[in-house]
Design a protein around this motif. Structure first.
Motif, PDB file in Angstrom:
ATOM      1  N   VAL A 142       1.900 -32.402   3.807  1.00 37.42           N
ATOM      2  CA  VAL A 142       0.654 -33.174   3.769  1.00 37.42           C
ATOM      3  C   VAL A 142      -0.516 -32.193   3.772  1.00 37.42           C
ATOM      4  O   VAL A 142      -0.364 -31.024   4.159  1.00 37.42           O
ATOM      5  N   LEU A 143      -1.676 -32.686   3.369  1.00 40.71           N
ATOM      6  CA  LEU A 143      -2.840 -31.831   3.150  1.00 40.71           C
ATOM      7  C   LEU A 143      -3.209 -30.971   4.362  1.00 40.71           C
ATOM      8  O   LEU A 143      -3.493 -29.788   4.240  1.00 40.71           O
ATOM      9  N   ALA A 144      -3.213 -31.556   5.550  1.00 39.84           N
ATOM     10  CA  ALA A 144      -3.784 -30.858   6.703  1.00 39.84           C
ATOM     11  C   ALA A 144      -2.775 -30.015   7.470  1.00 39.84           C
ATOM     12  O   ALA A 144      -3.121 -29.452   8.515  1.00 39.84           O
ATOM     13  N   GLN A 145      -1.537 -29.936   7.005  1.00 42.44           N
ATOM     14  CA  GLN A 145      -0.554 -29.127   7.730  1.00 42.44           C
ATOM     15  C   GLN A 145       0.107 -28.141   6.779  1.00 42.44           C
ATOM     16  O   GLN A 145       0.075 -28.315   5.572  1.00 42.44           O
ATOM     17  N   TYR A 146       0.703 -27.114   7.371  1.00 45.46           N
ATOM     18  CA  TYR A 146       1.348 -26.093   6.561  1.00 45.46           C
ATOM     19  C   TYR A 146       2.711 -25.753   7.158  1.00 45.46           C
ATOM     20  O   TYR A 146       2.810 -25.403   8.345  1.00 45.46           O
ATOM     21  N   GLN A 147       3.740 -25.858   6.371  1.00 45.28           N
ATOM     22  CA  GLN A 147       5.109 -25.483   6.716  1.00 45.28           C
ATOM     23  C   GLN A 147       5.509 -25.967   8.117  1.00 45.28           C
ATOM     24  O   GLN A 147       5.340 -27.123   8.426  1.00 45.28           O
ATOM     25  N   SER A 148       6.003 -25.077   9.002  1.00 45.24           N
ATOM     26  CA  SER A 148       6.510 -25.557  10.296  1.00 45.24           C
ATOM     27  C   SER A 148       5.377 -25.863  11.264  1.00 45.24           C
ATOM     28  O   SER A 148       5.631 -26.251  12.409  1.00 45.24           O
ATOM     29  N   GLY A 149       4.126 -25.680  10.843  1.00 47.51           N
ATOM     30  CA  GLY A 149       2.982 -26.106  11.643  1.00 47.51           C
ATOM     31  C   GLY A 149       2.638 -25.204  12.822  1.00 47.51           C
ATOM     32  O   GLY A 149       1.766 -25.543  13.620  1.00 47.51           O
TER      33      GLY A 149
END
Ligand code: SF4
Length: 705
Positions: free
Chosen positions: A593-600
């Motif tokens: 999703v837009l506001a997260q990246y990979q494992s967060g």
């Protein structure tokens, strides 16, 4: 003054790049009085031209985050992670690895790297595993991201570079087939090229089981059944052949193997392909005509077709399409893969893959082994052979003949690996685990020793973006007191294990050695210098000493195969390893999703990104209603591997037979506790994108069984 004693120094505004995705947006980063940074898009960097997404704008927040690790941690007598000095941390890791190797043999120690590490780290991590630990077992999380497209590129073209042309070619294509990529969310600044393409009258055909925000922008959306990508490609090829929209002269002069593919495609007539893929035959015919009649046409794939147990076959099917139309090697035409992770390209080139030596050389190539052994001052016989791929490495942790001591750098497999509960158990069963990270990630929590590492704005290095353009990451701030760069950590570990030389702690020295190590190799960086990167706004590999400007476009005259021809591949399609049935009636697919990246690990700590939303499962309203749920319910999804909970978002944008979940969250919201660990037979890519699921329980709702 030692480096660890330095204060966080401030300089003026520095040109560098975003710490997240493979678009590697150019940033202007200015230190602020509070010890953090202000970030703006770099309008002079030609790839993003000043545009950023919300992740890039907020990337400074992690630098000063309260949960940042600033001293090494080691398990004390009570089993609790407690602060220790660097010397003790290194000594504990060295002792843990030596003990594992004494008890179980040299191969009992392994290394797990990451696709966000700089080229210098990737290079030295591979060298460390093979020269210091002398283990074959090194692989990385990019195996979960790029390996199917990489393997298909090597088979089809003889070389794997995500985009074999500048990304700006997208704007010049009259028609684009975009397969399994939701770029409006994953790399929004790339939309400037798609927008320009459509403004100029171009057609954009998006293939995705969901009507994503990217599909909303398309001129045509093909909403296929998950796992049927290759069948759709065969169907498109069938129409192109039937309507004589293929380039027979190109096929004759520049390729081999077409006749077998032509014969195979004959049995994929549109009516049959509609039955198998769910895409209406009129759309299949229209899409094929759009591509075949276009002056310029591009075929682009991303994780949708790639993260499947037939990911290589899927990508080869789309490469077949581009080759049959005679597109590959011409400006604004061809096939490309949209790389995901920040250094997803460089990360797969310089030796942290289980089967690979720097420069994209093969570990089973005798000449390459000899060359590399000479550079590293060891005998070729002492260079280990290929090791286990990422999932197989993790799956055998702690087992008989498996790895017993593991170093993890730049990765969080507890969240990012498929069948994640099982992988967490394997990690917990290790004799010894060392993790380098900025935060106490879900994987670091299991470690015996945790080493705090510097972040993106605190180090120098090079990254290679999705176009194969080598870029400079530049230090803006010194790391906080007590924190070391990954290069300093590799250097310290090598020393603690008795190899004091050969592991430079400076990025400049490491890059110099990497250039030497790749001279004459497929991914040749030998002519790339920091000054040239600055002057030319990045340099495209391959770039030997004489290549001015590097190589922005590949395959113009010939392919780097023994006979100079690209290869068609006839692929059999068998669909997903696990299909819905009476017990698990839905397809489950995962994504970003837009506001997260990979494992967060980073983005779940940035306030504005956290505020952007919770982990939501998308389900069609009719399917939800049948199961007794309404929008906003907390639902639990189950597969044969585990269960996880999400807030339900009902949307008609998804197929009725499919559920989508994002994979950035841990613990009870972990999508990867659900995903299937079936592997592609060639790339060893797990099948993240398709498995069978049921919606099990809900507060006040029935279940779907
Ligand atoms: Fe650019 Fe990707 Fe960073 Fe967003 S996450 S700013 S698209 S590099």
């Amino acid at each position: 003054m030692t480096r660890s004693e330095r204060q966080r120094q401030t300089a003026g505004t520095v040109r560098t790049h975003c710490p997240y995705c493979a678009f590697q947006c150019g940033l202007l980063v200015t230190p602020t009085a509070g010890g953090s940074v202000a970030i703006a898009g770099d309008t002079e960097f030609p790839v993003n031209a000043g545009a950023l997404c919300v992740k890039g704008y907020t990337a400074g927040e992690t630098l000063t985050h309260a949960e940042r690790l600033t001293e090494p941690l080691a398990r004390n007598a009570e089993g609790v992670l407690a602060p220790v000095g660097w010397d003790e941390a290194f000594a504990r890791i060295a002792a843990g690895f030596r003990l594992a190797q004494r008890k179980y043999g040299r191969e009992a120690v392994g290394v797990f790297g990451g696709g966000s590490l700089t080229n210098e780290k990737v290079y030295l991590l591979g060298k460390f595993a093979r020269v210091v630990l002398r283990t074959p077992h090194i692989d990385y999380n990019g195996r979960f991201c790029m390996s199917s497209a990489a393997a298909a590129g090597l088979r089809g073209f003889g070389l794997d570079r995500g985009l074999p042309f500048p990304v700006s070619d997208i704007a010049g294509a009259d028609a684009i087939l975009l397969v399994g990529a939701n770029v409006t969310e994953t790399m929004p600044p790339i939309m400037q090229y798609f927008d320009a393409q459509r403004r100029a009258g171009g057609q954009l055909i998006v293939v995705d089981p969901r009507r994503t925000s990217t599909a909303e922008q398309a001129t045509m959306h093909l909403r296929l059944v998950p796992g049927t990508d290759a069948v759709l490609a065969h169907g498109l090829l069938h129409v192109l052949i039937h309507e004589r929209l293929i380039d027979e002269a190109y096929i004759r002069e520049r390729t081999e193997g077409f006749e077998a593919v032509r014969a195979h495609a004959a049995s994929y007539w549109p009516e049959r392909v509609e039955r198998l893929t769910g895409v209406p035959q009129r759309d299949i015919v229209a899409a094929a005509r759009t591509l075949g009649l276009a002056g310029n046409a591009l075929v682009l794939t991303a994780r949708g077709p790639e993260q499947q147990s037939q990911g290589v076959a899927n990508v080869l099917s789309f490469i077949n399409l581009a080759l049959a139309m005679g597109r590959v090697g011409r400006p604004y035409n061809g096939y490309g893969c949209l790389t995901g992770q920040g250094n997803g390209q460089g990360g797969r080139e310089h030796g942290q893959k289980a089967d690979q030596l720097p420069g994209y050389r093969r570990l089973d190539d005798a000449a390459a082994r000899e060359e590399m052994a000479r550079l590293w001052g060891i005998s070729p016989e002492d260079l280990p052979g290929p090791g286990r791929s990422a999932y197989e490495l993790l799956d055998t942790l702690g087992r008989d003949r498996g790895v017993r001591g593991l170093l993890v750098m730049g990765s969080n497999p507890v969240v990012s690996a498929p069948n994640a509960t099982h992988i967490e158990e394997r990690l917990a069963s290790l004799d010894f685990l060392a993790v380098c990270d900025f935060f106490l990630s879900e994987t670091a929590r299991l470690a015996d020793v945790v080493l705090p590492s510097a972040q993106w704005a605190e180090e120098d290095g090079t990254m290679t973006n999705l176009e194969g353009r080598v870029l400079r990451r530049r230090q803006v701030l010194a790391p906080p007191k007590g924190v070391r760069t990954d290069l300093e950590i590799i250097n310290g570990l090598a020393r603690a294990l008795g190899s004091p030389r050969g592991f430079p702690a400076s990025a400049r020295a490491a890059f110099l050695e990497l250039r030497q190590a790749t001279a004459g190799a497929p991914a040749d960086y030998s002519g790339i210098t920091p000054a040239r990167i600055d002057r030319e706004r990045g340099v495209f590999w391959p770039c030997g000493p004489d290549a001015t400007g590097g190589t922005p476009r590949l395959f113009a005259d010939r392919f780097p195969t023994p006979n100079g021809r690209a290869r068609f591949h006839r692929v059999n399609t068998f669909g997903a390893a696990e299909k819905p049935d009476a017990e698990y009636p839905f397809y489950l697919t995962t994504g970003r999703v837009l506001a997260q990246y990979q494992s967060g690990t980073q983005t779940r700590r940035v306030r504005r990104l956290v505020a952007a939303g919770v982990a939501q499962a998308e389900m069609h309203p009719r399917a939800a209603k049948r199961a007794g749920f309404v929008n906003g319910n907390e639902i639990t999804i189950e597969t044969r591997r585990g269960r996880a909970s999400f807030r339900l978002k009902t949307t008609a944008a998804i197929r009725e037979d499919t559920i989508f979940v994002p994979f950035h969250w841990p613990d009870h919201q972990s999508a990867n506790r659900l995903t299937n660990d079936a592997l592609d037979p060639i790339s060893r890519m797990p099948e993240f994108k398709v498995c069978a699921a049921r919606v099990a329980v809900s507060a006040g709702g029935a279940d779907s069984r």
